[in-house]
Design an enzyme around this catalytic site. Structure first.
Site, PDB file in Angstrom:
ATOM      1  N   ASP A  10       0.873  -1.185   0.007  1.00 24.20           N
ATOM      2  CA  ASP A  10       0.103   0.039  -0.177  1.00 24.20           C
ATOM      3  C   ASP A  10       0.954   1.275   0.116  1.00 24.20           C
ATOM      4  O   ASP A  10       0.760   2.174  -0.675  1.00 24.20           O
ATOM      5  CB  ASP A  10      -1.021   0.036   1.410  1.00 24.20           C
ATOM      6  CG  ASP A  10      -1.640  -1.446   1.229  1.00 24.20           C
ATOM      7  OD1 ASP A  10      -2.418  -1.611   0.259  1.00 24.20           O
ATOM      8  OD2 ASP A  10      -1.333  -1.978   2.237  1.00 24.20           O
ATOM      9  N   HIS A  22      -4.605  -3.440   6.214  1.00 21.88           N
ATOM     10  CA  HIS A  22      -4.658  -3.512   4.846  1.00 21.88           C
ATOM     11  C   HIS A  22      -5.898  -3.937   4.241  1.00 21.88           C
ATOM     12  O   HIS A  22      -6.166  -5.115   4.132  1.00 21.88           O
ATOM     13  CB  HIS A  22      -3.420  -4.679   4.589  1.00 21.88           C
ATOM     14  CG  HIS A  22      -3.315  -5.298   3.049  1.00 21.88           C
ATOM     15  ND1 HIS A  22      -3.031  -4.383   2.149  1.00 21.88           N
ATOM     16  CD2 HIS A  22      -3.758  -6.292   2.581  1.00 21.88           C
ATOM     17  CE1 HIS A  22      -3.243  -5.086   0.898  1.00 21.88           C
ATOM     18  NE2 HIS A  22      -3.546  -6.169   1.103  1.00 21.88           N
TER      19      HIS A  22
HETATM   20  P1  NAX Z   1      -2.015 -18.475  -4.210  1.00 21.98           P
HETATM   21  O1  NAX Z   1      -3.353 -19.089  -3.993  1.00 21.98           O
HETATM   22  O2  NAX Z   1      -1.502 -18.409  -5.532  1.00 21.98           O
HETATM   23  O3  NAX Z   1      -0.985 -19.439  -3.244  1.00 21.98           O
HETATM   24  C1  NAX Z   1      -1.299 -19.435  -1.869  1.00 21.98           C
HETATM   25  C2  NAX Z   1      -0.623 -20.966  -1.444  1.00 21.98           C
HETATM   26  O4  NAX Z   1      -0.617 -20.714  -0.332  1.00 21.98           O
HETATM   27  C3  NAX Z   1      -0.959 -22.069  -2.415  1.00 21.98           C
HETATM   28  O5  NAX Z   1       0.175 -22.747  -2.877  1.00 21.98           O
HETATM   29  C4  NAX Z   1      -1.520 -22.787  -1.029  1.00 21.98           C
HETATM   30  O6  NAX Z   1      -1.726 -24.335  -1.257  1.00 21.98           O
HETATM   31  C5  NAX Z   1      -0.958 -22.331   0.006  1.00 21.98           C
HETATM   32  N1  NAX Z   1      -1.481 -22.574   1.299  1.00 21.98           N
HETATM   33  C6  NAX Z   1      -2.813 -22.455   1.539  1.00 21.98           C
HETATM   34  N2  NAX Z   1      -3.044 -22.497   3.042  1.00 21.98           N
HETATM   35  C7  NAX Z   1      -1.834 -22.965   3.452  1.00 21.98           C
HETATM   36  C8  NAX Z   1      -1.453 -23.293   4.853  1.00 21.98           C
HETATM   37  N3  NAX Z   1      -2.355 -23.473   5.767  1.00 21.98           N
HETATM   38  N4  NAX Z   1      -0.230 -23.514   4.985  1.00 21.98           N
HETATM   39  C9  NAX Z   1       0.663 -23.302   4.112  1.00 21.98           C
HETATM   40  N5  NAX Z   1       0.284 -22.930   2.713  1.00 21.98           N
HETATM   41  C10 NAX Z   1      -0.884 -22.846   2.341  1.00 21.98           C
HETATM   42  O7  NAX Z   1      -2.043 -16.962  -3.480  1.00 21.98           O
HETATM   43  P2  NAX Z   1      -1.130 -15.869  -3.716  1.00 21.98           P
HETATM   44  O8  NAX Z   1      -1.541 -15.043  -4.934  1.00 21.98           O
HETATM   45  O9  NAX Z   1       0.185 -16.366  -3.642  1.00 21.98           O
HETATM   46  O10 NAX Z   1      -1.338 -15.119  -2.444  1.00 21.98           O
HETATM   47  C11 NAX Z   1      -1.115 -15.234  -1.231  1.00 21.98           C
HETATM   48  C12 NAX Z   1      -1.691 -14.468   0.011  1.00 21.98           C
HETATM   49  O11 NAX Z   1      -1.332 -13.262  -0.111  1.00 21.98           O
HETATM   50  C13 NAX Z   1      -3.463 -14.312  -0.109  1.00 21.98           C
HETATM   51  O12 NAX Z   1      -4.049 -14.690   1.183  1.00 21.98           O
HETATM   52  C14 NAX Z   1      -3.730 -12.675  -0.655  1.00 21.98           C
HETATM   53  O13 NAX Z   1      -4.986 -12.568  -0.226  1.00 21.98           O
HETATM   54  C15 NAX Z   1      -2.541 -12.233   0.200  1.00 21.98           C
HETATM   55  N6  NAX Z   1      -2.089 -10.762  -0.527  1.00 21.98           N
HETATM   56  C16 NAX Z   1      -1.667  -9.906   0.459  1.00 21.98           C
HETATM   57  C17 NAX Z   1      -1.240  -8.851   0.240  1.00 21.98           C
HETATM   58  C18 NAX Z   1      -0.765  -7.693   1.051  1.00 21.98           C
HETATM   59  O14 NAX Z   1      -0.514  -6.499   0.451  1.00 21.98           O
HETATM   60  N7  NAX Z   1      -0.650  -8.028   2.231  1.00 21.98           N
HETATM   61  C19 NAX Z   1      -1.370  -8.325  -1.322  1.00 21.98           C
HETATM   62  C20 NAX Z   1      -1.148  -9.483  -2.325  1.00 21.98           C
HETATM   63  C21 NAX Z   1      -1.989 -10.738  -1.848  1.00 21.98           C
HETATM   64  O15 NAX Z   1      -3.412 -10.401  -2.241  1.00 21.98           O
END
Ligand code: NAX
Length: 329
Positions: free
Chosen positions: A162, A190
């Site tokens: 952000d 966020h």
């Molecule tokens: P993806 O869905 O591409 O990847 C997430 C990965 O996490 C997958 O491989 C899944 O198997 C794994 N996973 C799920 N549960 C798990 C657990 N309990 N233990 C270990 N691994 C687990 O998502 P991606 O685009 O990489 O985003 C990841 C996270 O970042 C999401 O929650 C998203 O909302 C968040 N974000 C946060 C941002 C921020 O500024 N704070 C911005 C970007 C993003 O939206």
């Protein structure tokens, strides 16, 4: 040569992971002279994909990458970790309410908080990226606290994307280079309620507020554009921000680890009561980092408009905290 630092990354098979891991292994996060060991956590069904990412990491022949492990067990992934990037989370599915999202993620972050609290390095620096990141960080912090090893202040959430988004908008508006801006702040959650605040911002020593001199632009364009940027990326790309999120995670940890050289950076950190934010709430504050520690910038005047914005984002975080209260007993 320096001893390698153990870096745990969760969600290693995901899209942020794919943008993040290579840069960590290249030395962009902890320094070009700092060897690393990557400890990769993902779900059982993602282990094959993690192996694929590890094959590519291997094929980069990064001199700083000393070792990698892949696991679906948080107790293994966080063992002796000095940095933990909590990226993996449960995404919001169709028809899922915000409170379902909160409670699904609360389960993940209590388990991971307990693993960090028991097995990580006692100075482990934790950054939560997975959403809702402020409250997930709060849950991990509260759970880890029970073991009395890793201090609460080490649990942080990612507001840096952000912050960077706000910098980019200011650069576009003023035509000034992005690195000319100092002293930007983003307050709160966020989420679209966050308050990006350029009242103290300068560019080459000049007040950015005076340069722009347009309160309507601040209120009606800047604040909503930064707040809704994540949704705009999804709309355009069909996928949520990944490379820019990974970049922000690198920026956050690099500045925390190596120092911000007096510059303000936005971090979501557990409040110590600063600016009237209740203690423990993980809130975006302007921070300065030095010697591996962050300090919240103190003494900034909060005008009426800013106070309203801060109250709004705080109210949302308090509601999220109340929503997970029962899970933290
Ligand atoms: P993806 O869905 O591409 O990847 C997430 C990965 O996490 C997958 O491989 C899944 O198997 C794994 N996973 C799920 N549960 C798990 C657990 N309990 N233990 C270990 N691994 C687990 O998502 P991606 O685009 O990489 O985003 C990841 C996270 O970042 C999401 O929650 C998203 O909302 C968040 N974000 C946060 C941002 C921020 O500024 N704070 C911005 C970007 C993003 O939206």
């Amino acid at each position: 040569a320096k001893a390698p630092v153990r870096v745990a990354v969760t969600g290693a098979a995901g899209q942020i992971g794919y943008s993040l891991l290579f840069r960590i292994a290249a030395g962009e996060m902890l320094g070009r002279d700092q060897p690393v060991i990557l400890q990769l956590l993902d779900l059982p069904q993602a282990q094959k994909a993690v192996q694929g990412v590890m094959m590519e990491l291997e094929d980069c022949a990064f001199p700083l990458l000393k070792e990698m492990i892949a696991t679906d067990d948080p107790n293994v992934a966080f063992k002796d970790a000095q940095v933990a990037l909590l990226v993996g989370a449960k995404p919001r599915g169709p028809g899922m309410e915000r409170k379902d999202l909160l409670s699904e993620n609360a389960k993940i972050f209590t388990v991971q908080g307990a693993a960090i609290g028991q097995y990580a390095d006692p100075n482990c620096k934790v950054l939560v990226v997975g959403n809702p990141c402020n409250t997930n960080a709060y849950i991990a912090m509260k759970t880890a606290e029970k073991y009395g090893r890793v201090p609460a202040k080490n649990f942080t959430a990612m507001l840096r994307l952000d912050h960077n988004r706000a910098l980019a908008q200011l650069a576009k508006k003023t035509g000034r280079p992005v690195d000319s801006f100092k002293h930007l702040a983003v307050w709160g959650n966020h989420s679209p309620t966050m308050y990006p605040d350029y009242r103290f911002c300068t560019s080459n020593g000049e007040s950015v507020k005076d340069l722009i001199n347009d309160e309507a632009w601040n209120r009606d364009v800047f604040i909503p554009t930064v707040g809704k940027r994540g949704a705009a990326i999804i709309e355009a790309r069909g996928l949520s921000s990944a490379a820019s999120a990974a970049n922000a995670a690198i920026d956050h940890v690099r500045d925390w680890w190596l120092g911000s050289n007096g510059e303000w950076v936005t971090m979501g950190v557990p409040s110590d009561g600063s600016y009237g934010i209740p203690e423990g709430i993980v809130f975006g504050f302007p921070c300065v980092c030095e010697n591996g520690e962050y300090q919240i910038v103190q003494g900034l005047p909060i005008d009426e408009f800013s106070q309203e914005r801060i109250n709004k984002t705080l109210a949302e975080l308090e509601e999220e905290r109340n929503g997970v209260k029962d899970l933290l007993r």
